[in-house]
Scaffold this motif. Structure first.
Motif, PDB file in Angstrom:
ATOM      1  N   GLU A  60       1.353  -1.192   0.468  1.00 41.56           N
ATOM      2  CA  GLU A  60      -0.110  -0.279   0.111  1.00 41.56           C
ATOM      3  C   GLU A  60       0.697   1.156   0.090  1.00 41.56           C
ATOM      4  O   GLU A  60       0.280   2.185  -0.184  1.00 41.56           O
ATOM      5  CB  GLU A  60      -1.021  -0.027   1.253  1.00 41.56           C
ATOM      6  N   HIS A  61       2.335   1.242   0.436  1.00 33.12           N
ATOM      7  CA  HIS A  61       3.428   2.267   0.050  1.00 33.12           C
ATOM      8  C   HIS A  61       3.842   1.831  -1.065  1.00 33.12           C
ATOM      9  O   HIS A  61       4.599   1.228  -1.001  1.00 33.12           O
ATOM     10  CB  HIS A  61       3.537   2.397   1.879  1.00 33.12           C
ATOM     11  N   PRO A  62       4.387   3.706  -1.493  1.00 35.15           N
ATOM     12  CA  PRO A  62       5.457   3.085  -2.380  1.00 35.15           C
ATOM     13  C   PRO A  62       6.459   2.656  -1.615  1.00 35.15           C
ATOM     14  O   PRO A  62       7.333   2.048  -1.207  1.00 35.15           O
ATOM     15  CB  PRO A  62       5.650   4.995  -3.019  1.00 35.15           C
ATOM     16  N   PRO A  63       7.566   2.112  -2.961  1.00 33.78           N
ATOM     17  CA  PRO A  63       8.902   1.211  -2.543  1.00 33.78           C
ATOM     18  C   PRO A  63      10.718   1.803  -1.788  1.00 33.78           C
ATOM     19  O   PRO A  63      10.858   1.309  -1.755  1.00 33.78           O
ATOM     20  CB  PRO A  63       9.230   0.237  -3.225  1.00 33.78           C
ATOM     21  N   LEU A  64       9.916   2.886  -2.421  1.00 33.26           N
ATOM     22  CA  LEU A  64      11.482   3.609  -1.980  1.00 33.26           C
ATOM     23  C   LEU A  64      11.895   3.370  -0.763  1.00 33.26           C
ATOM     24  O   LEU A  64      13.181   3.055  -0.391  1.00 33.26           O
ATOM     25  CB  LEU A  64      12.053   5.430  -2.710  1.00 33.26           C
ATOM     26  N   GLY A  65      10.958   4.167   0.326  1.00 32.29           N
ATOM     27  CA  GLY A  65      11.632   3.833   1.948  1.00 32.29           C
ATOM     28  C   GLY A  65      12.277   2.673   2.401  1.00 32.29           C
ATOM     29  O   GLY A  65      12.827   2.718   3.077  1.00 32.29           O
ATOM     30  N   ALA A 254      -2.835   1.481 -13.210  1.00 32.14           N
ATOM     31  CA  ALA A 254      -3.301   0.875 -12.577  1.00 32.14           C
ATOM     32  C   ALA A 254      -2.780   0.621 -11.517  1.00 32.14           C
ATOM     33  O   ALA A 254      -4.250   0.650 -10.303  1.00 32.14           O
ATOM     34  CB  ALA A 254      -3.875  -0.953 -13.350  1.00 32.14           C
ATOM     35  N   ILE A 255      -1.310   0.262 -10.749  1.00 33.05           N
ATOM     36  CA  ILE A 255      -1.413   0.121  -9.828  1.00 33.05           C
ATOM     37  C   ILE A 255      -1.424   1.265  -8.455  1.00 33.05           C
ATOM     38  O   ILE A 255      -1.612   0.463  -7.432  1.00 33.05           O
ATOM     39  CB  ILE A 255       0.278  -0.123  -9.877  1.00 33.05           C
ATOM     40  N   GLN A 256      -1.433   2.191  -8.780  1.00 30.54           N
ATOM     41  CA  GLN A 256      -1.917   3.432  -8.010  1.00 30.54           C
ATOM     42  C   GLN A 256      -2.441   3.071  -7.799  1.00 30.54           C
ATOM     43  O   GLN A 256      -3.404   4.068  -6.587  1.00 30.54           O
ATOM     44  CB  GLN A 256      -1.830   4.753  -9.074  1.00 30.54           C
ATOM     45  N   MET A 262      -6.520   0.859  -1.145  1.00 27.23           N
ATOM     46  CA  MET A 262      -5.778  -0.181  -0.270  1.00 27.23           C
ATOM     47  C   MET A 262      -5.881   0.793   1.344  1.00 27.23           C
ATOM     48  O   MET A 262      -5.899   0.739   2.200  1.00 27.23           O
ATOM     49  CB  MET A 262      -4.655  -1.335  -0.202  1.00 27.23           C
ATOM     50  N   GLN A 263      -5.263   2.515   0.171  1.00 28.24           N
ATOM     51  CA  GLN A 263      -4.759   2.915   1.870  1.00 28.24           C
ATOM     52  C   GLN A 263      -6.252   3.395   2.065  1.00 28.24           C
ATOM     53  O   GLN A 263      -6.321   4.071   3.296  1.00 28.24           O
ATOM     54  CB  GLN A 263      -4.047   4.029   1.001  1.00 28.24           C
ATOM     55  N   GLN A 264      -6.930   3.365   1.460  1.00 30.00           N
ATOM     56  CA  GLN A 264      -9.008   3.839   2.090  1.00 30.00           C
ATOM     57  C   GLN A 264      -9.286   2.511   2.419  1.00 30.00           C
ATOM     58  O   GLN A 264     -10.473   3.252   3.214  1.00 30.00           O
ATOM     59  CB  GLN A 264      -9.860   4.791   0.853  1.00 30.00           C
ATOM     60  N   SER A 265      -9.072   2.025   2.396  1.00 32.17           N
ATOM     61  CA  SER A 265     -10.239   1.017   2.523  1.00 32.17           C
ATOM     62  C   SER A 265      -9.648   0.384   4.308  1.00 32.17           C
ATOM     63  O   SER A 265     -10.437  -0.810   5.102  1.00 32.17           O
ATOM     64  CB  SER A 265      -9.180  -0.954   2.260  1.00 32.17           C
ATOM     65  N   VAL A 266      -8.579   0.675   5.036  1.00 35.53           N
ATOM     66  CA  VAL A 266      -8.483   0.680   6.868  1.00 35.53           C
ATOM     67  C   VAL A 266      -9.220   1.237   7.272  1.00 35.53           C
ATOM     68  O   VAL A 266      -9.466   2.762   7.404  1.00 35.53           O
ATOM     69  CB  VAL A 266      -7.041   0.928   7.390  1.00 35.53           C
ATOM     70  N   LYS A 267     -10.942   0.751   7.971  1.00 35.47           N
ATOM     71  CA  LYS A 267     -12.178   1.706   8.726  1.00 35.47           C
ATOM     72  C   LYS A 267     -12.031   1.579   9.539  1.00 35.47           C
ATOM     73  O   LYS A 267     -13.113   1.942  10.862  1.00 35.47           O
ATOM     74  CB  LYS A 267     -12.990   1.339   7.315  1.00 35.47           C
ATOM     75  N   GLU A 268     -11.561  -0.112  10.199  1.00 36.47           N
ATOM     76  CA  GLU A 268     -11.678  -0.219  10.974  1.00 36.47           C
ATOM     77  C   GLU A 268     -11.231   0.719  12.422  1.00 36.47           C
ATOM     78  O   GLU A 268      -9.958   0.712  12.517  1.00 36.47           O
ATOM     79  CB  GLU A 268     -10.792  -2.026  12.190  1.00 36.47           C
ATOM     80  N   PRO A 269     -11.737   1.300  13.697  1.00 38.69           N
ATOM     81  CA  PRO A 269     -11.690   2.172  14.393  1.00 38.69           C
ATOM     82  C   PRO A 269     -10.259   1.621  15.118  1.00 38.69           C
ATOM     83  O   PRO A 269     -10.382   0.490  15.509  1.00 38.69           O
ATOM     84  CB  PRO A 269     -12.549   2.386  15.816  1.00 38.69           C
TER      85      PRO A 269
END
Length: 424
Positions: A60-65, A254-256, A262-269
């Protein structure tokens, strides 16, 4: 910036001294805790998998870091030092680059050194210098981009070289973590607005006028627009060697889209989630660590400096006023960067947010405070200015044990620093 007078000698050497002091504190016992903690448990497996050419994890995060974390492991071993060495170095780079950016913008020796001091004692930078997360690396790259842009405006004869470096750094910041993306468009957009307001007939090709005389708008679009995108795209090259690609045969665009989903899918408190209102008032911290480890009770608490995070809010309002009333371009830049970096999180479609999202806005808030303290000093209130700097350092020293996972006396020791419910 173009109208800012030459006010004082370059504080390069004392800035470097403060940066080295910060790095010494960041690297002191950086192997403690010896276990992976907080989000290290996500990023370290991803870095190890990259080294092995294995499954693409944490996609869900870009790879460089994560590539940079992997380089640390390759160079220094799969140990706490290898995990955390590059976040520490990039955080030190951020401290230096932000300070140089403010120097180029303000040409004030006091404001520059005050900013270095405030940022170094502001809690955010030190905590992220000592943990294998992406945030310190991302902020380091973005600070370099701002420094180079400010230098390009201040020294147009170096403009092309500085804008190229800025473009590379902007791309690297986005390729580390998306938090930098909303601000990555600011340099190019600023260049466009300044040239448009100048009313040039040959808008795209004219090299005359600000913000960087000698560089056309078309060329600036190349260095500040296309080059960052190229760097970002190139960061996905490790997909070619991954044994398992979580994106399948999707193209880069499409990867983006998949990453955004994936970033927006985390909704559980989450127990540590917070809102921008709480960030502004420093009401909700995050315990990155609080457990018995390495033979003692230890903790790492992410909050902002209790003094500077609050008085900095008044300073931000002052920069907005100074920009309008006195046409202070340095104040305007800091004010807009704070508003834009915070405003993104107000409107972002990310349902669960955390205090570490305030990292970049806090850097601009402290820049505003440094400019405001400089103004107070010039107006005959030096005791106030120096008093804030001394108090910031005193609070930093008091909270140092739970910023750096030092040995605590007992399991209830956290109450010494957890002054309010939101810090518990």
């Amino acid at each position: 910036m173009l109208s800012a007078p030459e006010r004082s000698p370059d504080p390069l050497m004392p800035t470097l001294a403060l940066v080295w002091l910060f790095l010494a504190l960041a690297l002191w016992q950086i192997q403690v805790p010896s276990i992976a903690y907080f989000d290290e448990v996500h990023y370290l497996p991803a870095a190890r998998s990259m080294l092995e050419g294995g499954v693409w994890l944490n996609s869900e995060h870009p790879p460089l870091g994560k590539i940079i974390l992997a380089i640390g492991i390759a160079l220094f071993g799969d140990t706490p030092l290898g995990w955390r060495i590059f976040p520490a170095l990039f955080s030190g780079l951020a401290l230096f680059a932000f300070s140089r950016a403010l120097w180029e913008a303000s040409r004030s020796r006091f404001a520059t050194l005050a900013y270095t001091w405030l940022l170094g004692t502001g809690f955010f930078l030190l905590v992220h210098a000592r943990i294998a997360m992406l945030d310190g690396i991302m902020v380091g790259f973005f600070a370099v981009a701002l420094w180079q842009c400010a230098r390009a405006v201040r020294a147009p004869e170096e403009g092309r070289k500085r804008l190229i470096i800025a473009g590379l750094a902007l791309g690297a910041a986005m390729a580390t973590k998306w938090n930098a993306a909303p601000l990555a468009v600011v340099p190019g957009l600023t260049f466009f607005v300044v040239r448009l307001m100048a009313g040039r007939r040959r808008l795209l090709l004219s090299r005359r006028g600000g913000p960087v005389p000698g560089v056309s708008l078309l060329e600036a679009a190349l260095w500040l627009g296309l080059l960052p995108l190229a760097v970002y795209a190139a960061s996905f090259a490790p997909l070619l060697w991954a044994s398992e690609n979580p994106f399948g045969d999707r193209g880069l665009v499409a990867i983006q889209a998949m990453m955004l989903e994936m970033q927006q899918s985390v909704k559980e408190p989450h127990n540590y989630q917070s809102t921008w209102h709480q960030w502004l008032l420093n009401l909700r911290g995050i315990w990155y660590l609080y457990e018995e480890v390495d033979g003692a009770q230890r903790g790492v608490l992410l909050i902002g400096n209790p003094l500077t995070m609050l008085v900095g809010l008044a300073a931000v309002l002052w920069t907005g006023w100074a920009a309008v009333r006195h046409k202070r371009m340095d104040a305007l830049a800091v004010y807009l960067l704070f508003i834009l970096s915070l405003g993104f999180w107000i409107f972002a479609a990310k349902p669960i947010q955390f205090y570490y999202h305030y990292f970049l806005p806090s850097c601009f808030l402290l820049a505003a405070l440094a400019l405001a303290l400089d103004e107070l000093r010039d107006r005959g209130w030096p005791k106030v200015s120096y008093g804030v700097l001394v108090a910031s350092a005193a609070l930093f020293a008091f909270f140092f044990p739970i910023l750096t996972a030092m040995r605590l006396k007992a399991s209830g020791s956290f109450l010494t620093w957890a002054w309010i419910d939101g810090w518990r």
